[in-house]
Design a protein around this motif. Structure first.
Motif, PDB file in Angstrom:
ATOM      1  N   THR B  70       0.852  -1.196   0.000  1.00  0.00           N
ATOM      2  CA  THR B  70       0.000   0.000   0.000  1.00  0.00           C
ATOM      3  C   THR B  70       0.886   1.243   0.000  1.00  0.00           C
ATOM      4  OG1 THR B  70      -0.136  -0.200   2.407  1.00  0.00           O
ATOM      5  CG2 THR B  70      -2.005  -1.027   1.161  1.00  0.00           C
ATOM      6  N   PRO B  71       0.406   2.320  -0.613  1.00  0.00           N
ATOM      7  CA  PRO B  71       1.245   3.529  -0.683  1.00  0.00           C
ATOM      8  C   PRO B  71       1.416   4.173   0.691  1.00  0.00           C
ATOM      9  CG  PRO B  71      -0.574   3.615  -2.258  1.00  0.00           C
ATOM     10  CD  PRO B  71      -0.853   2.478  -1.335  1.00  0.00           C
ATOM     11  N   LEU B  72       2.574   4.764   0.894  1.00  0.00           N
ATOM     12  CA  LEU B  72       2.862   5.461   2.140  1.00  0.00           C
ATOM     13  C   LEU B  72       1.832   6.555   2.407  1.00  0.00           C
ATOM     14  CD1 LEU B  72       4.583   6.309   4.563  1.00  0.00           C
ATOM     15  CD2 LEU B  72       6.071   7.536   2.994  1.00  0.00           C
ATOM     16  N   LEU B  73       1.427   7.234   1.353  1.00  0.00           N
ATOM     17  CA  LEU B  73       0.491   8.344   1.524  1.00  0.00           C
ATOM     18  C   LEU B  73      -0.821   7.850   2.130  1.00  0.00           C
ATOM     19  CD1 LEU B  73       0.549  11.304   1.130  1.00  0.00           C
ATOM     20  CD2 LEU B  73      -0.206  11.013  -1.232  1.00  0.00           C
ATOM     21  N   VAL B  74      -1.277   6.691   1.679  1.00  0.00           N
ATOM     22  CA  VAL B  74      -2.496   6.109   2.238  1.00  0.00           C
ATOM     23  C   VAL B  74      -2.279   5.769   3.708  1.00  0.00           C
ATOM     24  CG1 VAL B  74      -4.079   4.155   2.103  1.00  0.00           C
ATOM     25  CG2 VAL B  74      -3.246   5.217   0.015  1.00  0.00           C
ATOM     26  N   GLN B  75      -1.096   5.237   4.019  1.00  0.00           N
ATOM     27  CA  GLN B  75      -0.794   4.915   5.418  1.00  0.00           C
ATOM     28  C   GLN B  75      -0.794   6.176   6.272  1.00  0.00           C
ATOM     29  OE1 GLN B  75       2.958   2.954   4.860  1.00  0.00           O
ATOM     30  NE2 GLN B  75       2.015   1.356   3.595  1.00  0.00           N
ATOM     31  N   ILE B  76      -0.230   7.248   5.734  1.00  0.00           N
ATOM     32  CA  ILE B  76      -0.210   8.512   6.477  1.00  0.00           C
ATOM     33  C   ILE B  76      -1.637   8.993   6.736  1.00  0.00           C
ATOM     34  CG2 ILE B  76       0.419  10.955   6.356  1.00  0.00           C
ATOM     35  CD1 ILE B  76       2.929  10.162   4.846  1.00  0.00           C
ATOM     36  N   ILE B  78      -4.422   7.255   6.798  1.00  0.00           N
ATOM     37  CA  ILE B  78      -5.147   6.384   7.726  1.00  0.00           C
ATOM     38  C   ILE B  78      -4.725   6.689   9.159  1.00  0.00           C
ATOM     39  CG2 ILE B  78      -5.349   4.001   8.532  1.00  0.00           C
ATOM     40  CD1 ILE B  78      -5.597   3.121   5.683  1.00  0.00           C
ATOM     41  N   ILE B  79      -3.412   6.842   9.370  1.00  0.00           N
ATOM     42  CA  ILE B  79      -2.951   7.064  10.735  1.00  0.00           C
ATOM     43  C   ILE B  79      -3.335   8.457  11.235  1.00  0.00           C
ATOM     44  CG2 ILE B  79      -0.837   7.456  12.076  1.00  0.00           C
ATOM     45  CD1 ILE B  79       0.214   4.915  10.836  1.00  0.00           C
ATOM     46  N   TYR B  80      -3.309   9.432  10.353  1.00  0.00           N
ATOM     47  CA  TYR B  80      -3.611  10.780  10.813  1.00  0.00           C
ATOM     48  C   TYR B  80      -5.123  11.051  10.875  1.00  0.00           C
ATOM     49  CZ  TYR B  80      -3.894  15.819  11.128  1.00  0.00           C
ATOM     50  OH  TYR B  80      -4.204  17.081  11.526  1.00  0.00           O
ATOM     51  N   PHE B  81      -5.838  10.713   9.800  1.00  0.00           N
ATOM     52  CA  PHE B  81      -7.262  11.056   9.758  1.00  0.00           C
ATOM     53  C   PHE B  81      -8.145  10.004  10.409  1.00  0.00           C
ATOM     54  CE2 PHE B  81      -5.821  13.425   5.914  1.00  0.00           C
ATOM     55  CZ  PHE B  81      -6.079  14.687   6.413  1.00  0.00           C
ATOM     56  N   LEU B 101       4.824   8.648  13.107  1.00  0.00           N
ATOM     57  CA  LEU B 101       4.400   7.269  13.348  1.00  0.00           C
ATOM     58  C   LEU B 101       4.246   6.520  12.024  1.00  0.00           C
ATOM     59  CD1 LEU B 101       3.510   5.083  15.317  1.00  0.00           C
ATOM     60  CD2 LEU B 101       1.164   5.955  15.136  1.00  0.00           C
ATOM     61  N   ALA B 102       3.589   7.174  11.063  1.00  0.00           N
ATOM     62  CA  ALA B 102       3.374   6.516   9.765  1.00  0.00           C
ATOM     63  C   ALA B 102       4.709   6.216   9.093  1.00  0.00           C
ATOM     64  CB  ALA B 102       2.508   7.398   8.871  1.00  0.00           C
TER      65      ALA B 102
ATOM     66  N   GLY C 191      -9.774   2.670   4.505  1.00  0.00           N
ATOM     67  CA  GLY C 191      -9.478   1.240   4.573  1.00  0.00           C
ATOM     68  C   GLY C 191      -9.731   0.578   3.231  1.00  0.00           C
ATOM     69  N   LEU C 192     -10.829   0.976   2.610  1.00  0.00           N
ATOM     70  CA  LEU C 192     -11.196   0.423   1.308  1.00  0.00           C
ATOM     71  C   LEU C 192     -10.156   0.789   0.247  1.00  0.00           C
ATOM     72  CD1 LEU C 192     -13.536  -1.198   0.192  1.00  0.00           C
ATOM     73  CD2 LEU C 192     -14.635   0.939  -0.485  1.00  0.00           C
TER      74      LEU C 192
END
Ligand SMILES: Nc1ncnc2c1ncn2[C@@H]1O[C@H](COP(=O)(O)OP(=O)(O)O)[C@@H](O)[C@H]1O
Ligand SMILES: [Mg+2]
Lengths: 257, 225, 222
Positions: B70-76, B78-81, B101-102, C191-192
């Protein structure tokens, strides 16, 4: 040596009783490496194990210091059953030295440090004393002036000398040798075999896996022939080499001699 | 000189030196904290990956796969928002904490692969040599496996650190003012994209070159005989 | 929750499709560019090799985000007409340049991993340089390149998420827009999005692992 049977249990420093071992590798058929192997070794005896490749020689040897676990059977080293879970294998391994085909010297340490590390780490010897012992042993195996060399700077024969010396620093009661000359050129082979013979003369208990039949005849007190994970024949060098009984032993000897 | 001014107006740029400096400091700070976090995470997961317990190593492997796919941006994001309140903190993470954290969780997965490869690259014979001398697990790790693994692991870890620093530019998306955002500020306030982003690029390039030099140095130093 | 997913599904699918389109274009263009650069890097053209080394370090040394801005905002500022890109081509070009550095190093490492004796044997048989390359080196090198190349393709797919910043509504931006509409379902929506990226990337990663066990690996430090 034929009167082994008459001796009491106490005199055997190694006792192997009906040991079996099967290797299970994912996606392959299980390999039976040892089939109910039984043997004894007396103190000071030189036992030579021969047999075709894949016959279980290394596996047998490696069970003797617990590098390989067994599925069934028992092994006593100096009257301690090492197949029991409670046994501290690290203590046993201090008494049982092992020399490998590929030397297995610590690549990141000099020859000297390869000999001092086990003393300071395992035996808790002071570093000054460890170094003195190490230097003396390196000299004894003919490596004066090589102390500061790294394994990669040494020839195969020199590396194997360091490896033998490294085992000896632990002052083991038993030495195991697994085809220690197979990776060496003929010149080096002779030197290592001489070193092993001199160890034998000093009364070291030795179990030697080798393809050097000359050495087996000269230095062995007893020969064991293995095939398919079983001991097929056992006897003094003279009897075994001059008059092998088992057809597979006869065939093997006709191939190698 | 006039020609140079037209292409790269350093006079306007000079007014923004404080912004760039602060941005650079933030970038280095974020990366530094995330680096230590990722090394800790990477070491733990590398050990879990090598654990004999199948549940443990499957868990670690899934973590690495999830991060890698998964892209880092998505991880960021998810963790932030998407992360709710943190129990012990009694509040949600702010953008700096979320970003760090991300980054640490992301880089940790890659670091664990490097560390695992390093440990596995130590030949089986080295361990058996140590075992045959009666060394305990701890002694084998400390005197034989880790020193050899470390030498092989430091250069790729420095490479991963360079990637981590570059990746830290993505935390500007959640509003952290670091080096890249300093460039965005200059562009929007003075409409000079060239000066803004060439400067930012040079900043990252200098960091990269320092790490490249360190990696080469480490490779030579740790290579052994 | 399921309702939100149903409503936002068309938006997310459109985003995913754009992500796929960008990544496919980049795979093609970046691989081609990287292949050419890699061939030169493995050759004996000293000056060109050195120049491309600088190119690789410049692209490796800066964040992709910065490169994207340089191409989308800075190049048009030069005033040269053909350097003004729409968002989509700007994204593909930036991603392709970025990927080309990884591809080129893989190609170079793959070629260099073919033993020297192979080349000497081919030349001794009277094969020309190009014949040697085409018939002897590349067939052996290509196999070695497959595993690391899949890693690059995953890198491209993940890299597409960054181009949302220049206004391309790919998967991540589609997710953001959906999240703006349904803020309470933010966790579900992101998540999706993560799941969709995973579904796209994971098979490629597996392919790489499979190829690695089948063809072996080359040392390829980044
Ligand atoms: N770690 C292992 N995993 C699976 N099979 C093994 C392993 N070690 C040995 N074997 C198998 O056990 C048999 C005996 O091997 P080994 O004891 O090494 O024979 P030798 O030393 O006589 O050549 C062989 O068939 C070998 O393939
Ligand atoms: Mg063997």
């Amino acid at each position: 040596m034929d009167n082994n049977k008459n001796k009491t249990v106490k005199n055997f420093i190694i006792k192997v009783e009906e040991v079996s071992k099967t290797f299970h590798t994912k996606g392959r058929k299980p390999v039976v490496a040892l089939k109910q192997v039984t043997l004894q070794v007396e103190e000071g005896e030189v036992l030579v194990i021969i047999g075709p490749s894949g016959s279980g020689k290394s596996t047998l040897l490696r069970t003797l210091n617990g590098l390989e676990t067994v599925d069934a059977g028992h092994i006593w080293i100096d009257n301690v059953d090492i197949t029991r879970k409670e046994t501290n294998l690290n203590q046993i391994r201090q008494k049982v030295g092992m020399v490998f085909q590929q030397f297995n010297l610590f690549e990141h340490k000099t020859a000297l440090a390869n000999l001092t590390l086990p003393q300071t780490a395992v035996l808790k010897t002071s570093s000054g004393k460890a170094e003195a012992t190490a230097m003396a042993l390196l000299n004894k195996v003919g490596l004066e002036g090589m102390e500061r060399s790294y394994p990669s700077q040494l020839s195969g024969g020199q590396q194997q000398r360091v490896a033998i010396a490294r085992s000896l620093v632990m002052k083991p009661q038993i030495m195991l040798f697994d085809e220690v000359t197979s990776a060496l050129d003929p010149e080096a082979v002779r030197g290592i075999l001489e070193l092993m013979e001199s160890l034998a003369h000093q009364g070291m208990t030795m179990v030697v896996v080798t393809h050097e039949m000359g050495f087996a005849r000269r230095a062995g007190d007893r020969i064991i022939f293995m095939d398919g994970g079983e001991i097929l024949e056992e006897g003094t060098p003279q009897i075994f080499f001059d008059n092998p009984q088992h057809p597979r032993a006869q065939f093997f000897l006709s191939q190698v001699l | 000189m006039n020609f140079l001014l037209e292409f790269y107006n350093y006079r306007i740029l000079a007014e923004y030196i404080p912004q760039f400096y602060e941005g650079l400091c933030t970038t280095l700070k974020i990366s530094f904290v995330a680096l230590f976090g990722s090394l800790a995470i990477g070491t733990v997961f590398a050990c879990l990956r090598l654990a004999p317990n199948p549940i443990l190593w499957r868990l670690a492997a899934s973590y690495v796969q999830a991060i890698r796919s998964t892209p880092l941006l998505v991880q960021i994001y998810i963790i932030y928002f998407a992360l709710p309140e943190i129990p012990l903190l009694d509040r949600r993470l702010n953008e700096l904490e979320g970003g760090i954290l991300a980054l640490a969780l992301n880089a940790g997965a890659y670091m664990s692969e490097i560390i695992r490869a390093g440990i596995q690259s130590v030949a089986r014979g080295q361990v058996e040599g140590a075992m045959s001398l009666g060394m305990t697990y701890i002694q084998r790790m400390r005197h034989v496996v880790l020193p050899q693994a470390l030498a092989r692991v430091v250069p790729p870890l420095l490479g991963q650190t360079a990637i981590l620093i570059k990746d830290s530019s993505l935390v500007s998306f959640i509003g952290v003012s670091e080096l890249f955002s300093a460039g965005v500020t200059v562009m929007t306030e003075r409409l000079i994209p060239t000066e803004a982003f060439v400067t930012v690029a040079l900043g990252y390039l200098v960091i990269y070159l320092v790490l490249l030099w360190a990696s080469n140095w480490a490779q030579r130093r740790l290579a052994g005989p | 929750m399921s309702e939100t997913i149903l409503i936002t599904a068309p938006l997310l699918m459109k985003g995913l499709w754009l992500t796929i389109k960008i990544s496919m274009w980049t795979v093609a263009l970046g691989s081609f560019l990287g292949f050419v650069i890699g061939l030169i890097r493995a050759s004996r053209m000293k000056i060109l090799k050195a120049a491309l080394g600088v190119y690789i370090h410049c692209l490796r040394g800066t964040p992709f985000l910065v490169q994207l801005y340089l191409i989308y905002f800075v190049l048009p500022a030069t005033g040269v007409e053909w350097l003004k890109f729409e968002a989509f081509p700007a994204a593909v070009i930036a991603l392709s340049l970025y990927t080309s550095t990884y591809v080129s190093e893989i190609v170079r490492a793959g070629i260099e991993a073919v033993p020297k004796g192979q080349v000497e044997a081919a030349r001794a048989l009277g094969m020309s340089k190009w014949q040697t390359l085409g018939h002897v080196i590349l067939p052996q090198a290509l196999k070695l390149m497959i595993p690391p190349m899949t890693g690059v393709y995953v890198l491209i797919i993940k890299g597409t998420s960054v181009v949302s910043v220049i206004g391309i509504t790919e998967l991540l931006r589609a997710g953001e827009q959906a999240a703006l509409r349904y803020p309470s379902e933010l966790m579900t929506l992101y998540g999706l999005v993560a799941l969709l990226y995973f579904v796209y990337c994971y098979p490629v990663l597996r392919l790489g692992r499979w190829a690695e066990t089948k063809f072996g690996r080359i040392e390829n430090s980044l």
